[in-house]
Design an enzyme around this catalytic site. Structure first.
Site, PDB file in Angstrom:
ATOM      1  N   ASP A  84       0.823  -1.220   0.000  1.00 58.63           N
ATOM      2  CA  ASP A  84       0.000   0.000   0.000  1.00 58.63           C
ATOM      3  C   ASP A  84       0.859   1.274   0.000  1.00 58.63           C
ATOM      4  OD1 ASP A  84      -2.124  -1.858   0.456  1.00 58.63           O
ATOM      5  OD2 ASP A  84      -1.884  -1.650   2.628  1.00 58.63           O
TER       6      ASP A  84
ATOM      7  N   GLU B  53     -11.616  -0.128  -3.048  1.00 57.90           N
ATOM      8  CA  GLU B  53     -10.777   0.413  -1.964  1.00 57.90           C
ATOM      9  C   GLU B  53      -9.604   1.164  -2.587  1.00 57.90           C
ATOM     10  OE1 GLU B  53      -9.513  -2.997   0.350  1.00 57.90           O
ATOM     11  OE2 GLU B  53      -8.304  -3.798  -1.278  1.00 57.90           O
TER      12      GLU B  53
HETATM   13  O1  FUB Z   1      -3.172  -3.569   3.582  1.00 59.47           O
HETATM   14  C1  FUB Z   1      -4.464  -3.870   4.028  1.00 59.47           C
HETATM   15  C2  FUB Z   1      -5.464  -3.579   2.989  1.00 59.47           C
HETATM   16  O2  FUB Z   1      -5.189  -4.334   1.819  1.00 59.47           O
HETATM   17  C3  FUB Z   1      -5.465  -2.161   2.478  1.00 59.47           C
HETATM   18  O3  FUB Z   1      -6.011  -1.246   3.383  1.00 59.47           O
HETATM   19  C4  FUB Z   1      -6.219  -2.353   1.234  1.00 59.47           C
HETATM   20  O4  FUB Z   1      -6.221  -1.272   0.360  1.00 59.47           O
HETATM   21  C5  FUB Z   1      -5.522  -3.577   0.671  1.00 59.47           C
HETATM   22  O5  FUB Z   1      -4.344  -3.252  -0.005  1.00 59.47           O
END
Ligand code: FUB
Length: 345
Positions: A31, A244
């Site tokens: 991320d 997301e």
């Molecule tokens: O790293 C945990 C979660 O996985 C992140 O918040 C999401 O965007 C995904 O990458």
């Protein structure tokens, strides 16, 4: 608990065709949110660990506990690990799962925005402050008022106003906030409380930040993504709708909102005329990577544009043990981003 690793021969082929290599190898990172401060690149990633949690569609296996900040003098130079910048143990309101963070700067102070589950199991977004881009960061005692869900992106506009984009469905709990308050009903399933496939998709959220960057200055608004006919994307449009990892950058005066489509594993983008949108869907930035999740940031350094992203190559395919990468991003003459194939296929 982890899933099986991917086949060694396939991994070797993917690795040798990959358009970039892991930036960090001594710990697992994911991320990556990248910014240029004072002429230098700073990366704010998640710090992946194997905490022994079983794999599920709520992301319980992503049980991270702290953040490291990394810096690079230039895209070609070595990556420096500045050590632990913030730990969950130091955040009074946070219980667990320090997911994807971001940071920004104002008047010589640096603000780290991060999601974590509180002691009621609800994802909130916190902010921690430092005099240095590398931390250590001192957390505010409470989460940002009216914050919820995951994946903050702190965008500074040219007029000096700052906006926080955030949100994620399934494990990110956005679907539980459809009425404006948290729906704590059972079942504890990532698929419950989502709109029907023929209803408008759930949107990421955006709120302008207060001048001190510690609180929202307004009630969060929907980041609406529309199709070529101006119609909001539908929940069933899984290869285009928001899931997301929201990110906002500006190119030639236009606002580019990019995001992950989650279960279809794409990084897509949409273009708008202002920070609130609506944004018109414009295409795919990055095709699927090794590992379930995909998450990125986009940043300009010395007139060139870069995509920061992750895959699970370093752990041979284990979804929650990821590694950050970067590669050049190109626009065509009309401002559209050229699609990247992470393994050159
Ligand atoms: O790293 C945990 C979660 O996985 C992140 O918040 C999401 O965007 C995904 O990458």
């Amino acid at each position: 608990m982890s899933e099986p690793k991917i086949d060694a021969a396939k991994l070797a082929t993917l690795n040798s065709n990959a358009i970039s290599q892991p930036l960090v190898k001594h710990i697992y990172t994911a991320d990556p949110s990248a910014h240029v401060f004072n002429g230098k690149i700073y990366i704010y990633p998640s710090h992946d660990i194997d905490a022994g949690e079983a794999f599920d569609d709520l992301g319980s296996h992503f049980d991270m506990q702290d953040y490291h900040v990394f810096s690079m003098e230039s895209p070609e130079s070595e990556v420096v690990d500045h050590g632990v910048a913030l730990s969950v143990a130091d955040v009074p309101w946070a219980q667990k799962q320090m997911w994807a963070p971001d940071a920004n700067e104002k008047d010589g102070k640096y603000y780290l925005y991060f999601p974590a589950k509180d002691y009621e199991g609800i994802f909130r977004i916190g902010v921690a402050v430092s005099d240095s881009p590398t931390g250590p960061f001192k957390p505010q005692p409470e989460a940002i008022k009216n914050s919820f869900s995951i994946d903050p992106c702190a965008f500074k506009d040219d007029d000096g106003s700052y906006y926080l984009y955030f949100g994620g469905i399934w494990g990110g709990q956005l679907q539980r906030w459809r009425t404006g308050t948290f729906n704590a009903e059972q079942p504890e399933s990532p698929y419950a409380f989502l709109p029907e496939d023929n209803e408008p998709a759930l949107c990421a959220k955006v709120a302008r930040l207060r001048d001190d960057l510690l609180e929202f200055d307004e009630v969060p608004r929907d980041v609406v993504i529309v199709d070529e006919n101006g119609k909001p994307l539908l929940q069933g449009d899984t290869s285009r709708r928001f899931f997301e990892a929201p990110w906002l950058h500006k190119y030639n005066g236009k606002y580019y909102f990019s995001y992950s489509t989650g279960d279809t594993h794409l990084i897509c983008y949409a273009i708008g005329d202002n920070p609130y949108g609506p944004f018109t869907y414009a295409g795919v930035i990055l095709n699927p990577v090794v590992g379930w999740t995909t998450h990125h940031s986009i940043c300009e350094f010395n007139g060139e544009w870069y995509l920061f992203y992750h895959d699970s190559i370093l752990s041979e395919g284990i979804t929650h043990l990821r590694n950050i990468k970067m590669t050049k991003l190109e626009y065509d003459e009309n401002g559209f981003i050229k699609t990247l194939n992470p393994y050159g296929e």
